[in-house]
Design an enzyme around this catalytic site. Structure first.
Site, mmCIF file in Angstrom:
data_model
loop_
_atom_site.group_PDB
_atom_site.id
_atom_site.type_symbol
_atom_site.label_atom_id
_atom_site.label_comp_id
_atom_site.label_asym_id
_atom_site.label_seq_id
_atom_site.Cartn_x
_atom_site.Cartn_y
_atom_site.Cartn_z
ATOM 1 N N GLY A 1 0.800 -1.215 0.000
ATOM 2 C CA GLY A 1 0.000 0.000 0.000
ATOM 3 C C GLY A 1 0.828 1.258 0.000
ATOM 4 O O GLY A 1 2.024 1.238 -0.308
ATOM 5 N N ASP B 1 11.363 -8.068 8.139
ATOM 6 C CA ASP B 1 11.656 -7.172 7.008
ATOM 7 C C ASP B 1 12.423 -5.941 7.475
ATOM 8 O O ASP B 1 12.091 -4.809 7.113
ATOM 9 C CB ASP B 1 10.364 -6.762 6.307
ATOM 10 C CG ASP B 1 10.617 -6.203 4.900
ATOM 11 O OD1 ASP B 1 11.700 -6.465 4.348
ATOM 12 O OD2 ASP B 1 9.736 -5.513 4.361
#
Length: 509
Positions: free
Chosen positions: A208, A334
């Protein structure tokens, strides 16, 4: 709007992006256009009447947007049109039956639930006629009214139950967040970000976009992460990030204010997370300013040795908290410079928990993840090598990412740099040059400005170049130990944090 100036444009394909707003009326000026693909975006509004001028159009795909209104009759008169895809929008009313609409195999209007009519092959409901006979209507009404009344009562009971359950859940969520939670709706976020305008766009991620916004009632500046629900895995990422952050608090973790799970004004799923806004932008913008957004902060993109060391300590502290101090250990999965955000004081905050995993047991060993066992577990260059061989996530994977991050911070080189090929990587590059060539592999900025910038605030004592090199050698040693190829040989993150604190103390005397 300038697209209309491309008079000789034959093919335009802008499909599957994040484009929004209304279709430009200037499209009708593209006289030579034959193929127009705009599917998979967020376009809304009506199809502009100017598109009737596209006499040569052969293939038109506007599917998977939020377009609405009646399907224009002028499509019937576009004699060259061979393929028309209007599926999965918000069109309503009667479907034309002439021109391209005569052939159901080249026309698609699926997913528009308020359409009617058209040819039989489309299998749409018959459009209601206003010329119904009074007697027929009367008989129908006698049958319909009792049914409608019954369904209405049943519907009211279900809605009441839904709202009571929703209220109970919301109260539970508010208790989880505490008194500082901000309650926002889709309309509030739309207004706060000026309609999610590109001017407020501050970041793009795998799932997003992130926008800067100002909540009008409290004038609170926030960062709004809007998930692209067309992207596979976006919903799971939203849930993972929300669950990971809603019950944890640490000064070096980005603070989530609230979550919005609703529908937009077009009836589509809308999910967003609202965070505290970080004025300093991301660490990536400071380490590699030439590729970052220069306007994120007025401060120059310049980090001294101590500032870099402080940021490294902040990140290590955040990981130590996630791995060793939470009731259920959390693996970030991440960690990289773009997911480390800085505030005004350049204090680091680890962000983006869209890939985070809860370990099933409180251990540092490789653990099976109950919610997901397959999928991306990090970014190229930062992901632990065992993930590429199918191993499950573990805290050791985060330690590897931290080691690479540490080496990048003090060499100025990305792990994906073109120089790293044929078996050479950032870990080996640093390991083979220690300790003799520390000055050569260090970020030139650190050594050149180290003596001027590395000072104890109280005593204003300057640090010698020799002391700086000694500290850099120790820092690189920690980075190498954390990014060892074998997970069992990596340094524990709590030990890394303790050693970095010690190095900072020695550096400042």
């Amino acid at each position: 709007m300038e697209i209309g100036k491309l008079k000789n444009l034959g093919v335009l394909d802008i499909s599957n992006n994040l484009l929004s707003g209304e279709l430009p009326s200037s499209l009708g000026s593209c006289e030579s256009l034959e193929f127009l693909h705009m599917q998979g975006n967020f376009f809304l509004g009506h199809i502009p009447s100017s598109m009737k001028e596209l006499r040569g159009i052969r293939d038109l795909d506007l599917s998977r947007n939020n377009l609405s209104g009646n399907i224009p009759q002028f499509f019937e008169r576009l004699g060259n049109l061979e393929n028309l895809n209007l599926s999965f929008n918000q069109f309503w009313g009667a479907v034309p039956t002439g021109g391209v609409f005569k052939n159901g195999s080249v026309t698609s209007v699926a997913g528009n639930t308020r359409l009617c009519g058209g040819i039989a092959n489309l299998r749409l409901p018959v459009c209601m006629s206003n010329e119904s006979k009074g007697g027929w209507l009367s008989r129908r009404m006698r049958l319909i009214i009792p049914l409608v009344s019954g369904f209405t009562l049943l519907g009211l009971a279900m809605v009441l139950s839904f709202f009571l359950l929703r209220k109970k859940r919301k109260e539970s969520e508010l208790n989880t967040f505490g008194n500082s939670v901000l309650q926002v709706s889709y309309a509030t976020l739309l207004k706060a970000t000026d309609g999610f305008s590109s001017a407020n766009l501050i970041g793009l991620g795998a799932f997003g976009s992130v926008y800067k916004g100002i909540l009008a009632e409290d004038s609170v500046t926030v960062a709004v992460k809007v998930f692209n629900m067309l992207h596979r895995g976006a919903s799971k990422s939203f849930i993972s990030e929300y669950e990971a952050l809603r019950n944890i608090r640490h000064r070096n973790l980005v603070k989530i204010l609230t979550a919005c799970s609703s529908i937009d004004f077009s009836g589509n799923d809308f999910k967003a997370l609202v965070y505290e806004f970080m004025d300093g932008g991301s660490l990536a913008e400071w380490l590699h300013p030439s590729s970052g957004n220069e306007e994120v902060t007025e401060a120059p993109k310049l980090l001294s040795l101590v500032q870099r060391l402080d940021i490294a300590i902040d990140v290590a502290s955040a990981l130590d908290y996630l791995h060793n101090q939470c009731e259920t250990p959390i693996v970030h999965c991440d960690l990289k410079p773009s997911n480390v955000l800085l505030d005004k004081e350049l204090t680091a905050h680890v962000s983006d928990f869209g890939l985070a995993r809860f370990l099933s047991e409180p251990t540092n060993n490789v653990s099976i993840n109950q919610s997901s066992s397959i999928g991306i577990r990090g970014s190229v260059g930062y992901a632990a090598p065992e993930y590429g061989m199918g191993s499950e996530v573990s805290t050791y994977g985060d330690v590897y990412s931290f080691g690479i991050l540490l080496l990048e911070m003090f060499t100025g080189k990305r792990p994906t740099d073109h120089m790293f090929s044929d078996g050479l990587n950032l870990h080996n590059y640093v390991k083979t040059t220690l300790p003799e060539r520390v000055s050569q592999i260090s970020e030139s900025l650190v050594l050149q400005e180290g003596t001027a910038n590395v000072t104890e605030a109280r005593s204003q004592l300057s640090v010698t170049a020799q002391k700086i090199e000694e500290c850099l050698t120790l820092i690189f040693g920690i980075g190498i130990a954390c990014s060892a190829e074998s997970s069992t040989n990596r340094k524990d993150i709590s030990d890394a944090a303790t050693e970095l604190h010690s190095i900072r103390g020695n550096l400042l005397g």
